[in-house]
Enzyme design. Structure first.
Site, PDB file in Angstrom:
ATOM      1  N   GLU A 147      64.239  35.933 -20.055  1.00 23.43           N
ATOM      2  CA  GLU A 147      63.680  36.267 -21.380  1.00 23.43           C
ATOM      3  C   GLU A 147      63.832  35.136 -22.408  1.00 23.43           C
ATOM      4  O   GLU A 147      63.749  35.349 -23.602  1.00 23.43           O
ATOM      5  CB  GLU A 147      64.299  37.570 -21.913  1.00 23.43           C
ATOM      6  CG  GLU A 147      63.427  38.802 -21.687  1.00 23.43           C
ATOM      7  CD  GLU A 147      63.396  39.298 -20.239  1.00 23.43           C
ATOM      8  OE1 GLU A 147      64.149  38.769 -19.384  1.00 23.43           O
ATOM      9  OE2 GLU A 147      62.590  40.190 -19.954  1.00 23.43           O
TER      10      GLU A 147
ATOM     11  N   TYR B 294      66.558  33.386 -23.073  1.00 22.51           N
ATOM     12  CA  TYR B 294      67.893  33.256 -23.677  1.00 22.51           C
ATOM     13  C   TYR B 294      68.608  32.000 -23.147  1.00 22.51           C
ATOM     14  O   TYR B 294      68.044  31.231 -22.356  1.00 22.51           O
ATOM     15  CB  TYR B 294      68.719  34.524 -23.414  1.00 22.51           C
ATOM     16  CG  TYR B 294      68.246  35.712 -24.235  1.00 22.51           C
ATOM     17  CD1 TYR B 294      68.338  35.695 -25.634  1.00 22.51           C
ATOM     18  CD2 TYR B 294      67.697  36.842 -23.634  1.00 22.51           C
ATOM     19  CE1 TYR B 294      67.909  36.781 -26.393  1.00 22.51           C
ATOM     20  CE2 TYR B 294      67.266  37.932 -24.392  1.00 22.51           C
ATOM     21  CZ  TYR B 294      67.373  37.889 -25.766  1.00 22.51           C
ATOM     22  OH  TYR B 294      66.940  38.957 -26.525  1.00 22.51           O
TER      23      TYR B 294
ATOM     24  N   ARG C  80      70.113  38.291 -14.014  1.00 19.07           N
ATOM     25  CA  ARG C  80      68.725  38.590 -14.423  1.00 19.07           C
ATOM     26  C   ARG C  80      67.956  37.285 -14.469  1.00 19.07           C
ATOM     27  O   ARG C  80      68.240  36.391 -15.276  1.00 19.07           O
ATOM     28  CB  ARG C  80      68.728  39.281 -15.788  1.00 19.07           C
ATOM     29  CG  ARG C  80      67.360  39.737 -16.207  1.00 19.07           C
ATOM     30  CD  ARG C  80      67.339  41.215 -16.516  1.00 19.07           C
ATOM     31  NE  ARG C  80      65.999  41.605 -16.951  1.00 19.07           N
ATOM     32  CZ  ARG C  80      65.750  42.227 -18.081  1.00 19.07           C
ATOM     33  NH1 ARG C  80      66.727  42.551 -18.895  1.00 19.07           N
ATOM     34  NH2 ARG C  80      64.525  42.545 -18.397  1.00 19.07           N
TER      35      ARG C  80
ATOM     36  N   HIS D  76      60.812  35.725 -24.943  1.00 20.19           N
ATOM     37  CA  HIS D  76      60.480  36.491 -26.144  1.00 20.19           C
ATOM     38  C   HIS D  76      59.425  35.789 -26.988  1.00 20.19           C
ATOM     39  O   HIS D  76      58.707  36.424 -27.736  1.00 20.19           O
ATOM     40  CB  HIS D  76      61.726  36.759 -26.989  1.00 20.19           C
ATOM     41  CG  HIS D  76      62.598  37.822 -26.380  1.00 20.19           C
ATOM     42  ND1 HIS D  76      62.086  38.963 -25.812  1.00 20.19           N
ATOM     43  CD2 HIS D  76      63.934  37.918 -26.242  1.00 20.19           C
ATOM     44  CE1 HIS D  76      63.068  39.710 -25.354  1.00 20.19           C
ATOM     45  NE2 HIS D  76      64.196  39.092 -25.593  1.00 20.19           N
TER      46      HIS D  76
ATOM     47  N   GLN E 132      57.866  52.200 -30.911  1.00 18.47           N
ATOM     48  CA  GLN E 132      57.976  52.568 -32.317  1.00 18.47           C
ATOM     49  C   GLN E 132      59.382  52.945 -32.764  1.00 18.47           C
ATOM     50  O   GLN E 132      59.782  52.597 -33.869  1.00 18.47           O
ATOM     51  CB  GLN E 132      57.016  53.722 -32.621  1.00 18.47           C
ATOM     52  CG  GLN E 132      55.642  53.239 -33.032  1.00 18.47           C
ATOM     53  CD  GLN E 132      54.683  54.384 -33.252  1.00 18.47           C
ATOM     54  OE1 GLN E 132      53.837  54.666 -32.419  1.00 18.47           O
ATOM     55  NE2 GLN E 132      54.812  55.056 -34.370  1.00 18.47           N
TER      56      GLN E 132
HETATM   57  P1  NAP Z   1      47.128  54.132 -42.671  1.00 26.07           P
HETATM   58  O1  NAP Z   1      47.926  53.359 -41.745  1.00 26.07           O
HETATM   59  O2  NAP Z   1      47.749  54.702 -43.888  1.00 26.07           O
HETATM   60  O3  NAP Z   1      45.898  53.215 -43.082  1.00 26.07           O
HETATM   61  C1  NAP Z   1      44.905  53.649 -43.951  1.00 26.07           C
HETATM   62  C2  NAP Z   1      43.939  52.504 -44.246  1.00 26.07           C
HETATM   63  O4  NAP Z   1      42.984  52.997 -45.148  1.00 26.07           O
HETATM   64  C3  NAP Z   1      44.597  51.313 -44.874  1.00 26.07           C
HETATM   65  O5  NAP Z   1      44.091  50.156 -44.250  1.00 26.07           O
HETATM   66  C4  NAP Z   1      44.186  51.392 -46.339  1.00 26.07           C
HETATM   67  O6  NAP Z   1      44.008  50.053 -46.723  1.00 26.07           O
HETATM   68  C5  NAP Z   1      42.894  52.179 -46.301  1.00 26.07           C
HETATM   69  N1  NAP Z   1      42.719  53.088 -47.433  1.00 26.07           N
HETATM   70  C6  NAP Z   1      43.619  53.923 -47.998  1.00 26.07           C
HETATM   71  N2  NAP Z   1      43.055  54.604 -49.014  1.00 26.07           N
HETATM   72  C7  NAP Z   1      41.778  54.192 -49.095  1.00 26.07           C
HETATM   73  C8  NAP Z   1      40.703  54.527 -49.961  1.00 26.07           C
HETATM   74  N3  NAP Z   1      40.837  55.431 -50.920  1.00 26.07           N
HETATM   75  N4  NAP Z   1      39.550  53.877 -49.763  1.00 26.07           N
HETATM   76  C9  NAP Z   1      39.396  52.969 -48.801  1.00 26.07           C
HETATM   77  N5  NAP Z   1      40.369  52.611 -47.954  1.00 26.07           N
HETATM   78  C10 NAP Z   1      41.563  53.224 -48.109  1.00 26.07           C
HETATM   79  O7  NAP Z   1      46.458  55.346 -41.961  1.00 26.07           O
HETATM   80  P2  NAP Z   1      45.738  55.468 -40.560  1.00 26.07           P
HETATM   81  O8  NAP Z   1      45.159  54.209 -40.067  1.00 26.07           O
HETATM   82  O9  NAP Z   1      44.816  56.614 -40.761  1.00 26.07           O
HETATM   83  O10 NAP Z   1      46.881  55.842 -39.582  1.00 26.07           O
HETATM   84  C11 NAP Z   1      47.643  57.014 -39.802  1.00 26.07           C
HETATM   85  C12 NAP Z   1      48.963  56.859 -39.145  1.00 26.07           C
HETATM   86  O11 NAP Z   1      48.818  56.963 -37.756  1.00 26.07           O
HETATM   87  C13 NAP Z   1      49.570  55.514 -39.445  1.00 26.07           C
HETATM   88  O12 NAP Z   1      50.523  55.588 -40.454  1.00 26.07           O
HETATM   89  C14 NAP Z   1      50.159  55.095 -38.183  1.00 26.07           C
HETATM   90  O13 NAP Z   1      51.561  55.155 -38.225  1.00 26.07           O
HETATM   91  C15 NAP Z   1      49.682  56.086 -37.147  1.00 26.07           C
HETATM   92  N6  NAP Z   1      49.036  55.306 -36.118  1.00 26.07           N
HETATM   93  C16 NAP Z   1      49.744  54.325 -35.532  1.00 26.07           C
HETATM   94  C17 NAP Z   1      49.161  53.553 -34.596  1.00 26.07           C
HETATM   95  C18 NAP Z   1      49.938  52.477 -33.922  1.00 26.07           C
HETATM   96  O14 NAP Z   1      49.373  51.675 -33.263  1.00 26.07           O
HETATM   97  N7  NAP Z   1      51.233  52.423 -34.065  1.00 26.07           N
HETATM   98  C19 NAP Z   1      47.860  53.763 -34.251  1.00 26.07           C
HETATM   99  C20 NAP Z   1      47.148  54.772 -34.867  1.00 26.07           C
HETATM  100  C21 NAP Z   1      47.747  55.522 -35.820  1.00 26.07           C
HETATM  101  P3  NAP Z   1      43.678  49.592 -48.205  1.00 26.07           P
HETATM  102  O15 NAP Z   1      44.352  50.585 -49.113  1.00 26.07           O
HETATM  103  O16 NAP Z   1      44.218  48.206 -48.289  1.00 26.07           O
HETATM  104  O17 NAP Z   1      42.201  49.603 -48.273  1.00 26.07           O
HETATM  105 FE1  SF4 Z   2      60.461  53.551 -27.069  1.00 21.42          FE
HETATM  106 FE2  SF4 Z   2      60.308  56.191 -26.838  1.00 21.42          FE
HETATM  107 FE3  SF4 Z   2      58.115  54.772 -27.437  1.00 21.42          FE
HETATM  108 FE4  SF4 Z   2      59.228  54.698 -24.995  1.00 21.42          FE
HETATM  109  S1  SF4 Z   2      58.276  56.452 -25.985  1.00 21.42           S
HETATM  110  S2  SF4 Z   2      58.545  52.965 -26.167  1.00 21.42           S
HETATM  111  S3  SF4 Z   2      61.380  54.798 -25.493  1.00 21.42           S
HETATM  112  S4  SF4 Z   2      59.949  54.988 -28.681  1.00 21.42           S
END
Ligand code: NAP
Ligand code: SF4
Length: 671
Positions: free
Chosen positions: A165, A167, A215, A253, A340
């Site tokens: 990795e 290290y 490893r 990494h 996450q």
């Molecule tokens: P979000 O992460 O809160 O993003 C919302 C987007 O909309 C932002 O880019 C924001 O950018 C824009 N926005 C907010 N208010 C707005 C308005 N009034 N007009 C126009 N644009 C606006 O929400 P999301 O994408 O719906 O995701 C929801 C949650 O699902 C996230 O918090 C995330 O944790 C989760 N999720 C995670 C993943 C992942 O890969 N980890 C994937 C999918 C979903 P601006 O305000 O800059 O325009």
């Molecule tokens: Fe990490 Fe749990 Fe997501 Fe697996 S499911 S990557 S252990 S948070």
């Protein structure tokens, strides 16, 4: 006979026989740094009770300069030995075995005292390392050997010497980081001297009847990395120096190729372990993206390894092995490789956990016991928050009824699994269904839960989730749809698409619209896409990435004037950004949305609304965040009830499945 005969074949290591072929790989929980040794011990003991053959601890520093960050846990003093003994005693009482990983970070140590073969800064650390002199190298070897001896004294069954990795030991191996001209650099014989000497001295320090795992990096995925011939030469030398087993390390990494995130195909690198296996006579362990007993069994059956290492799957489910053994594999909570709650937490200095299992590394805090006062509980909303609450409450002995308007369980999860590279979400929704059935939750789908319908229940949990926010952009024509329309396949987008909002969902939708066939389901295609070659052909195993052409022309926009995707997961955001760059997705920040017409999306920039620009688009997709759906909660409160509101219905901002499942589980554990 077991469904997984290879997994459940014991492994004879000479002085000890392991009961099965599953190793829990090293993970850092951050519990050690908090000094909560009882919690650390319980974390490992729970997994020992779950039947895993051998566990490897999170990386322990052999000295201050080698710690991953200042204050990183290690094994320096007699007091440290006493702390570690709490862990080993608890694990042994639970019938398990545990090895301590010795991790010297070298130039990856996030602090000013870091040391390395040469004074070359890593691209992922702001700290330039000091080049070690002869005496400095000897000190590092001696410290690692001492840490191994102390591990034995602390009751561990073995040590894992971290040699991959990117290290410290790995840094000596390759010319990329080792520019020395003395006896520790230059020829490969010199460059491998340090890891081989370390294994030799560790073996001398611990004696013959102690497990020593090395490893080894099988593919560095960096320019000028190790050749395959060098990997084999090192493996043989480490075996001769006294290693009991070889574990597989993949990628440094600092590599720009993902190696563990969810879009990496399952068992993507076991072909390399399989190639090493015939070269040595000690057992080899394979790793990376193995997360079900089926995959583990097939890897072993194909002869790719003697053992499989899984790390994050043991956060998702401590009972992985016992459930597989008892033919209950469908009950294993699946690791979806999202990072996450585990790695993202680790890098933020938080205690690790698991999105799927909030009890991970919180075993002493979230305790789920049988209730002495069973109640009738209604849960409204079958997304991750509602499902977790329902399952936990039912496990505790409450009578639970789960309502949802939809015709299937899963809520937003049913959309996530449609994204190329997020296929693991299928496993998560399947697991929720299994557990709902197993715990005896009564399910009422396609049902509108009204205050009247809910009136007879003792407790009501509202997990009605979110509604997409309408950004109310003046619209004079054109196809304007929500992400739900796209991901549920209700509409097909045109060739040119503007995506409004660059949060997790905007990124997902851009991926969905540009990818034709998911490379996650086709290993050779995925390797071509990311430029993963063969270390037998190019040192380090990198080739030129050759991604498939994008299916559509996509522009991703946000109002914030910052790099798009900056707020995505710490350890996964770069992968999403790189994946969209490969598909030529244009990313534009700092916009004002003026109007939508048949020609596309009209934007301006800055407070003065300058530089009017038309983003030509056949389809505009709204991914502008969410608003809580609280209508039922409000109606219940008006009717004099006190419902528990969780998940997106509680707070829509920054909602994700991690918070939803955590909140649902904690609430139900306390009802
Ligand atoms: P979000 O992460 O809160 O993003 C919302 C987007 O909309 C932002 O880019 C924001 O950018 C824009 N926005 C907010 N208010 C707005 C308005 N009034 N007009 C126009 N644009 C606006 O929400 P999301 O994408 O719906 O995701 C929801 C949650 O699902 C996230 O918090 C995330 O944790 C989760 N999720 C995670 C993943 C992942 O890969 N980890 C994937 C999918 C979903 P601006 O305000 O800059 O325009
Ligand atoms: Fe990490 Fe749990 Fe997501 Fe697996 S499911 S990557 S252990 S948070």
């Amino acid at each position: 006979m077991s469904q997984y005969p290879h997994i459940f074949t014991p492994l004879d290591l000479g002085h000890v026989t392991l009961p099965n072929r599953v190793l829990m790989g090293s993970m850092h929980t951050n519990l050690e740094e908090r000094g909560d040794w009882n919690a650390v011990a319980e974390f490992y003991a729970e997994r020992a009770r779950g039947g895993v053959a051998l566990m490897v601890t999170g990386g322990m520093a052999p000295n201050n300069e080698g710690g991953v960050f200042p204050g990183a846990a290690g094994l320096f003093t007699p007091e440290d030995i006493a702390h570690h003994k709490i862990i080993t005693d608890r694990v042994h009482a639970a019938g398990g075995r545990i090895a301590m990983q010795i991790l010297h970070a070298g130039r990856y140590a996030y602090g000013p005292d870091c040391v390395a073969p040469s004074a070359i800064k890593s691209p992922i650390s702001p700290f330039p390392p000091k080049e070690l002199d002869e005496a400095g190298i000897e000190k590092q070897i001696a410290d690692i050997a001492t840490a191994a001896a102390r591990a034995r004294e602390a009751g561990y069954d073995g040590v894992e010497v971290m040699g991959s990795e990117g290290y410290f030991l790995n840094q000596f191996l390759v010319r990329h980081t080792n520019k020395r001209e003395d006896g520790w650099g230059g020829s490969f014989e010199n460059r491998m001297r340090l890891p081989v000497e370390v294994v030799k001295r560790v073996r001398e320090a611990v004696g013959p009847d102690f497990i020593v795992i090395f490893r080894i990096s099988l593919i560095d995925l960096i320019p000028d990395g190790s050749t395959w011939e060098e990997v084999v030469t090192l493996a043989k030398a480490v075996e001769a120096a006294g290693a009991t087993m070889l574990n597989t390390g993949i990628g440094w990494h600092e590599a720009r190729v993902p190696t563990i995130v969810t879009s990496v195909p399952r068992a993507a690198f076991t072909w390399l372990t399989g190639r090493l296996k015939p070269e040595v006579s000690i057992p080899v362990i394979t790793s990376n993206r193995i997360n079900t007993p089926e995959i583990g069994e097939s890897v072993l059956a194909e002869g790719c390894a003697d053992m499989v290492s899984m790390a994050r799957p043991f956060l998702a489910d401590a009972d992985f092995v016992v459930k597989a053994k008892e033919g209950r594999a469908a009950e294993i909570a699946p690791c979806i490789a999202c990072n996450q709650a585990c790695l993202d937490h680790t890098f933020q200095g938080k205690v690790s956990s698991c999105l799927v299992n909030p009890r991970a590394a919180h075993e002493t805090e979230i305790v789920i016991t049988k209730t002495e006062a069973p109640k009738s509980i209604a849960v409204v909303g079958a997304g991750p928050a509602g499902l977790s609450a329902a399952i936990t409450a039912a496990e505790r002995g409450h009578a639970v009824t789960l309502f949802d308007r939809a015709s299937e369980l899963g809520g937003q999860l049913t959309m996530a699994r449609a994204i190329p590279g997020k296929e693991e979400f299928h496993g998560l929704t399947d697991w929720f269904k299994t557990m709902i059935e197993k715990t005896g939750v009564t399910v009422k789908l396609e049902t509108d839960a009204t205050p009247d319908l809910l009136a007879p229940f003792d407790e009501i949990i509202i997990a009605t989730g979110v509604q997409p926010r309408d950004p109310e952009i003046p619209t004079e024509g054109g196809q304007v749809v929500t992400y739900i329309d796209i991901l549920k396949g209700r509409v097909t987008a045109g060739k040119r698409v503007a995506v409004i909002g660059a949060g997790g969902i905007g990124f997902d939708v851009a991926e969905f619209l540009t990818v034709t066939d998911s490379p996650t389901l086709d290993l050779e295609e995925w390797k071509r896409e990311w430029g993963v070659g063969d270390p037998a052909q190019t040192p380090g195993g990198l080739t030129k990435p050759a991604p498939e052409a994008p299916a559509r022309e996509v522009t991703l926009l946000q109002r914030k004037k910052e790099k798009l995707g900056r707020r995505l997961g710490k350890t996964t955001g770069w992968v999403h950004r790189a994946a969209l760059h490969m598909k030529d997705v244009k990313m534009i920040g700092g916009v004002n949305y003026e109007k939508i017409t048949a020609e596309g999306l009209h934007v301006t920039f800055g407070e003065a609304r300058e530089n009017p620009t038309l983003i030509e688009a056949d389809t505009v997709v709204l991914c502008a965040g969410q608003l809580s759906d609280r209508s039922l909660a409000d109606a219940l409160i008006a009717a004099g009830r006190s419902p528990h509101v969780i998940g997106g219905a509680d707070v829509a901002a920054e909602l994700d499945a991690k918070r939803a499942i955590d909140q649902g589980t904690r609430l139900a554990a306390a009802l």
